[in-house]
Design an enzyme around this catalytic site. Sequence first.
Site, PDB file in Angstrom:
ATOM      1  N   LYS A  88      -0.067  -7.593  -1.574  1.00 23.44           N
ATOM      2  CA  LYS A  88       0.555  -7.740  -3.129  1.00 23.44           C
ATOM      3  C   LYS A  88       1.128  -8.998  -3.454  1.00 23.44           C
ATOM      4  O   LYS A  88       2.108  -8.751  -2.937  1.00 23.44           O
ATOM      5  CB  LYS A  88       1.249  -6.015  -3.359  1.00 23.44           C
ATOM      6  N   SER A 148       3.814   4.212  -6.167  1.00 26.76           N
ATOM      7  CA  SER A 148       2.581   2.524  -6.844  1.00 26.76           C
ATOM      8  C   SER A 148       1.622   1.781  -5.386  1.00 26.76           C
ATOM      9  O   SER A 148       0.559   1.639  -6.079  1.00 26.76           O
ATOM     10  CB  SER A 148       3.742   1.434  -6.473  1.00 26.76           C
ATOM     11  N   SER A 191       2.212   0.363  -9.120  1.00 25.49           N
ATOM     12  CA  SER A 191       2.068  -1.270  -9.921  1.00 25.49           C
ATOM     13  C   SER A 191       1.010  -1.527  -8.816  1.00 25.49           C
ATOM     14  O   SER A 191       0.901  -2.741  -9.122  1.00 25.49           O
ATOM     15  CB  SER A 191       3.708  -1.313  -9.689  1.00 25.49           C
TER      16      SER A 191
END
Length: 439
Positions: A63, A163, A139
Amino acid sequence: MHMTALERTQRALQTIADAGAEGPRIFTRLYKDAALAAAHAADARAAAGISLGPLDGRIVSIKDLFDVAGEPTTAGSKVLRDAAPAQQDAVIVQRLRAAGAIIIGKTNMTEFAFSGIGINPHYGTPGNAHDAARIPGGSSSGAGVAVARGMCEIAIGSDTGGSIRIPSALNGVTGFKPTQARISRAGAFPLSFSLDTVGPLATSIEDCAKTDAVLAQQNWQPLTERSVQGLRIGVPRGLLFSKTEPEVLDTFEEFLIHIRSAQALVQDVELESLLSAPFRVQEKGTLTAAEAAHIHQQLLTGKQTDALDPMVLTRIRGGESISAAHYVGVQQARAQLQSQLDAALAGWDVLALPTVPMVAPIMDSLRDPEYFHAANMLVLRNPSVFNFYDLPAASLPLPRPAQALPVGLMLVGQRGADRQFLAVCAAIEKHLHTLHRHH
């Protein structure tokens, strides 16, 4: 036909290239040359009979909030594009490299990881893997889409309020959020010190468990074989089942019928006051908002706020007015509630519930800020409870008809018992595979 690491890496890179304009919305950065070099090295080790561990030669994405030495960590924000380059790799990136993983790129995310929807106005929003007009979930938006589309085998995300589990559920992949203390967050851009966790998205519980072992720096041992028969599964009906779309609920109920017929002990469990407590005690402000306001203090006083996603800015600003007394009160209440829920779960192997109460909505339906915030609160609702309680939790895809949108099953284990929990998840996953064949 067993493919080499190089062949699999070339195929993943080709899949990204074939996605055209969608590629850069899923990956903010690609490490093409480094990935090919790492794949060559992994194949050379394999030929020599050397293995660096369970992820040697596996294709992994990270990420956009994990530091990679020599480049700025943008965390999904354009205001950090010119930030000072990271001095060193994040701890989990160091561990992945040492374990022989092939790091293919950085995946896109919601700005500062502060929303469960996955929209990003700066780098573009990755479309859902099953229908690009729908949200990817956030997210860790790029992470869920990348795994589902075969652009990597494993993605590393972070989970503060869901997330990892939300994009897993909405894209039909498997995601695991560990107990917080298990995996180092050093070199990961923070959202909430109290709640942030780091974990994998993949296509199986086994890959999640292997990744977890590498990230937690534990020697890999195969998970203990558990049987579904006799598993004690608690279903916490009430608030976390409210406002659930009929197709999600039907898919979940179908799962319960099948797992019962395999002789799991499924019972409704009365936990309403404990599971609604995180919302009750945080009515005057959340830990995440308070901590995000502290983390972004400088940004909030500067001129760059215009450059932020307005949906994210609103949520960070909400943290500025939270009183110290309230913040301390929430922390105290949290510690007390955690031990109460730990005690209440002692008799259960896992809790089972829908990961999110909906299938992925169409992006355009969330243009109105009011709809956006309502949808965001709803997707975060179920997962965020278990960040508050710091329990290991996973999302597994439930069997669905061919053209249907994915529905996630959330399983929740006991704090600190991550490996036992993953073994139970693997047993349930094995049972789900027998059902997938019927669909």
